[in-house]
Design a protein around this motif. Structure first.
Motif, short mmCIF file in Angstrom:
data_model
loop_
_atom_site.label_atom_id
_atom_site.label_comp_id
_atom_site.label_asym_id
_atom_site.label_seq_id
_atom_site.Cartn_x
_atom_site.Cartn_y
_atom_site.Cartn_z
N LYS A 109 0.81 -1.22 0.00
CA LYS A 109 0.00 0.00 0.00
C LYS A 109 0.85 1.27 0.00
CE LYS A 109 -3.91 -2.28 0.29
NZ LYS A 109 -4.90 -2.28 -0.82
N GLY A 110 2.16 1.11 0.03
CA GLY A 110 3.04 2.27 -0.05
C GLY A 110 3.54 2.80 1.27
N ALA A 111 3.18 2.15 2.40
CA ALA A 111 3.59 2.65 3.70
C ALA A 111 5.09 2.49 3.92
CB ALA A 111 2.82 1.91 4.80
N THR A 112 5.63 3.35 4.75
CA THR A 112 7.01 3.19 5.23
C THR A 112 6.97 2.32 6.46
OG1 THR A 112 7.61 5.39 4.41
CG2 THR A 112 9.06 4.39 6.04
N THR A 113 7.77 1.26 6.49
CA THR A 113 7.67 0.26 7.55
C THR A 113 8.85 0.34 8.51
OG1 THR A 113 8.64 -1.33 6.00
CG2 THR A 113 6.25 -1.36 6.24
N VAL A 114 8.51 0.17 9.79
CA VAL A 114 9.48 0.24 10.88
C VAL A 114 9.25 -0.97 11.79
CG1 VAL A 114 10.28 1.57 12.88
CG2 VAL A 114 9.45 2.77 10.81
N ALA A 115 10.31 -1.60 12.25
CA ALA A 115 10.15 -2.72 13.17
C ALA A 115 11.16 -2.65 14.29
CB ALA A 115 10.29 -4.06 12.44
N PHE A 116 10.71 -3.03 15.48
CA PHE A 116 11.59 -3.23 16.64
C PHE A 116 11.63 -4.72 16.93
CE2 PHE A 116 9.89 1.08 17.26
CZ PHE A 116 11.07 1.79 17.43
N THR A 117 12.83 -5.27 16.98
CA THR A 117 13.00 -6.68 17.30
C THR A 117 14.44 -6.89 17.79
OG1 THR A 117 12.80 -8.97 16.46
CG2 THR A 117 13.65 -7.31 14.94
N GLY A 118 14.72 -8.12 18.21
CA GLY A 118 16.07 -8.42 18.68
C GLY A 118 16.87 -9.27 17.72
N TYR A 119 16.33 -9.53 16.53
CA TYR A 119 16.97 -10.45 15.61
C TYR A 119 17.07 -9.83 14.21
CZ TYR A 119 16.31 -13.73 19.39
OH TYR A 119 16.35 -14.35 20.63
N ALA A 125 12.57 -8.23 10.47
CA ALA A 125 13.65 -7.25 10.35
C ALA A 125 14.09 -7.10 8.90
CB ALA A 125 14.83 -7.66 11.22
N GLN A 126 14.12 -8.20 8.18
CA GLN A 126 14.53 -8.17 6.78
C GLN A 126 13.46 -7.60 5.87
OE1 GLN A 126 17.66 -9.20 5.34
NE2 GLN A 126 18.18 -8.90 7.50
N GLY A 127 12.20 -7.64 6.33
CA GLY A 127 11.09 -7.22 5.47
C GLY A 127 10.71 -5.76 5.54
N VAL A 128 11.22 -5.03 6.55
CA VAL A 128 10.81 -3.64 6.72
C VAL A 128 11.86 -2.68 6.17
CG1 VAL A 128 9.41 -4.16 8.75
CG2 VAL A 128 11.82 -3.49 9.04
N ASP A 129 11.45 -1.43 6.01
CA ASP A 129 12.37 -0.39 5.54
C ASP A 129 13.39 -0.01 6.61
OD1 ASP A 129 11.00 0.02 2.99
OD2 ASP A 129 9.40 0.91 4.19
N HIS A 130 12.94 -0.01 7.87
CA HIS A 130 13.81 0.41 8.97
C HIS A 130 13.66 -0.58 10.13
CE1 HIS A 130 14.26 4.32 6.97
NE2 HIS A 130 12.95 4.28 6.77
N ALA A 131 14.71 -1.34 10.40
CA ALA A 131 14.71 -2.27 11.53
C ALA A 131 15.62 -1.71 12.62
CB ALA A 131 15.19 -3.64 11.10
N LEU A 132 15.07 -1.56 13.83
CA LEU A 132 15.84 -1.07 14.96
C LEU A 132 16.02 -2.23 15.93
CD1 LEU A 132 13.89 1.42 13.86
CD2 LEU A 132 15.21 2.64 15.58
N ILE A 133 17.26 -2.62 16.14
CA ILE A 133 17.57 -3.89 16.78
C ILE A 133 18.08 -3.68 18.21
CG2 ILE A 133 18.82 -6.05 16.58
CD1 ILE A 133 16.90 -5.49 14.25
N SER A 134 17.40 -4.30 19.15
CA SER A 134 17.89 -4.36 20.53
C SER A 134 18.53 -5.72 20.74
CB SER A 134 16.73 -4.15 21.50
OG SER A 134 15.72 -5.14 21.26
#
Length: 333
Positions: A109-119, A125-134
């Motif tokens: 749908k054109g959204a910008t994607t962000v994810a928080f995860t530890g992996y 993490a691989q599927g989003v535009d921005h992955a922030l990893i703890s």
């Protein structure tokens, strides 16, 4: 403390707080891109964890920020969803199937994607535009969500307390370890007294309602196979209260925000009926390094730490592992 790895706990909490520069840079970039709405997308416990930040935005901001259930979003859609949407996901493992499908859907749908995860190598993490990893297994995600939504509102001149909050979060590892130490004997006593309890009535409100729902569903039901009723303190007098009896085990979660009086009202009534009412109140903990206004904002994190002690002692007295499942990730659906 029973089943408490202090080194890992401190490290995981600090790793979430340490994402502050990345989160702030990301929010600035999203606004520069023209993002004008945010969907906070989760599944199960991660969906519930979005509610306090939807509420925070609703109280302070005119920008549409709302929580969505991943599986429902994929089949029902959302009128906001488009190129100006920031879609935010959280997943401990980075493999939650409903979240994976939702990431694909919103990107289409054109959204910008962000994810928080530890992996970092996980599908999410691989599927989003921005992955922030703890660090792996970091939980809860409240620290990251406070920074994300807080920064967004600050940039819109809707939250002048953001810098204070973000600075004080540096004190979180020490404060939460102190909470766990103080809660340990309380948790042990509660579990010992409720070894044979098979039904709980849980009450919470405001930003604490999310944790009430989560603890009821994800811990007592999923991890301990116990029956529960959960009700928002503002809705307590509309149905569920008729289930109260003198031996009903009632758990009340209390925070420090402006809705506290609603939970006080429910507590007062519950104690008129039940002889087994337990209140877990964040005011009972020192939380060194946190101002009164920021204590209210971190209350869900504090309760997560307190009830983490309770969960470990319920596991002990009931001889029922918190990792045991009959159906979830055991049977296909």
């Amino acid at each position: 403390m029973l089943g408490f790895d202090e080194t890992a706990f401190r490290s995981q909490t600090a790793s979430a707080v340490a994402l502050r520069p990345q989160i702030e840079n990301l929010v600035d970039a999203l606004l520069e891109k023209g993002i004008d709405n945010v969907l906070l997308i989760g599944s199960g416990g991660t969906y519930a964890q979005m509610w306090p930040y939807e509420l925070l935005a609703r109280e302070r901001s005119a920008i549409p920020i709302r929580a969505a259930i991943a599986a429902e979003l994929v089949v029902a859609g959302d009128a906001l969803l488009g190129e100006r949407t920031a879609a935010v996901f959280t997943s401990v493992s980075g493999t939650t199937e409903d979240i994976v499908r939702a990431v694909d859907y919103v990107r289409e749908k054109g959204a910008t994607t962000v994810a928080f995860t530890g992996y970092p190598e996980s599908p999410i993490a691989q599927g989003v535009d921005h992955a922030l990893i703890s660090e792996p297994k970091t939980w809860p995600f409240d620290m990251q969500m406070l920074l994300l939504i807080g920064r967004l509102l600050e940039r819109r001149d809707e939250f002048d307390g953001y810098t204070s909050l973000a600075d004080e979060l540096q004190n979180l590892p020490d404060a939460l370890v102190a909470v766990a130490e103080q809660a340990e004997p309380v948790a042990a006593a509660f579990a010992d007294a409720h070894k044979d309890t098979d039904y709980y009535f849980l009450i919470g409100g405001g930003p604490i309602w999310a944790f009430t729902y989560l603890y009821s569903m994800c811990i007592l039901e999923e991890m301990q196979w116990l029956r529960t009723t959960r009700v928002h303190s503002a809705e307590f007098f509309h149905g569920s209260l008729e289930l109260l009896e003198k031996d009903t085990s009632v758990i009340i979660f209390q925070g420090e925000d402006q809705t506290r009086g609603l939970t006080d009202r429910a507590e007062s009534f519950a104690k008129r009926v039940s002889k087994d009412v337990t209140v877990f109140d964040t005011r009972d903990y020192a939380l060194e390094g946190f101002s009164p206004e920021n204590r209210a904002l971190i209350a869900p994190i504090v309760l997560d730490t307190v009830m983490g002690r309770v969960s470990k002692h319920l596991e002990r007295v009931r001889d029922h592992s918190l990792d045991l499942r009959r159906y979830y990730r055991v049977m296909d659906y």
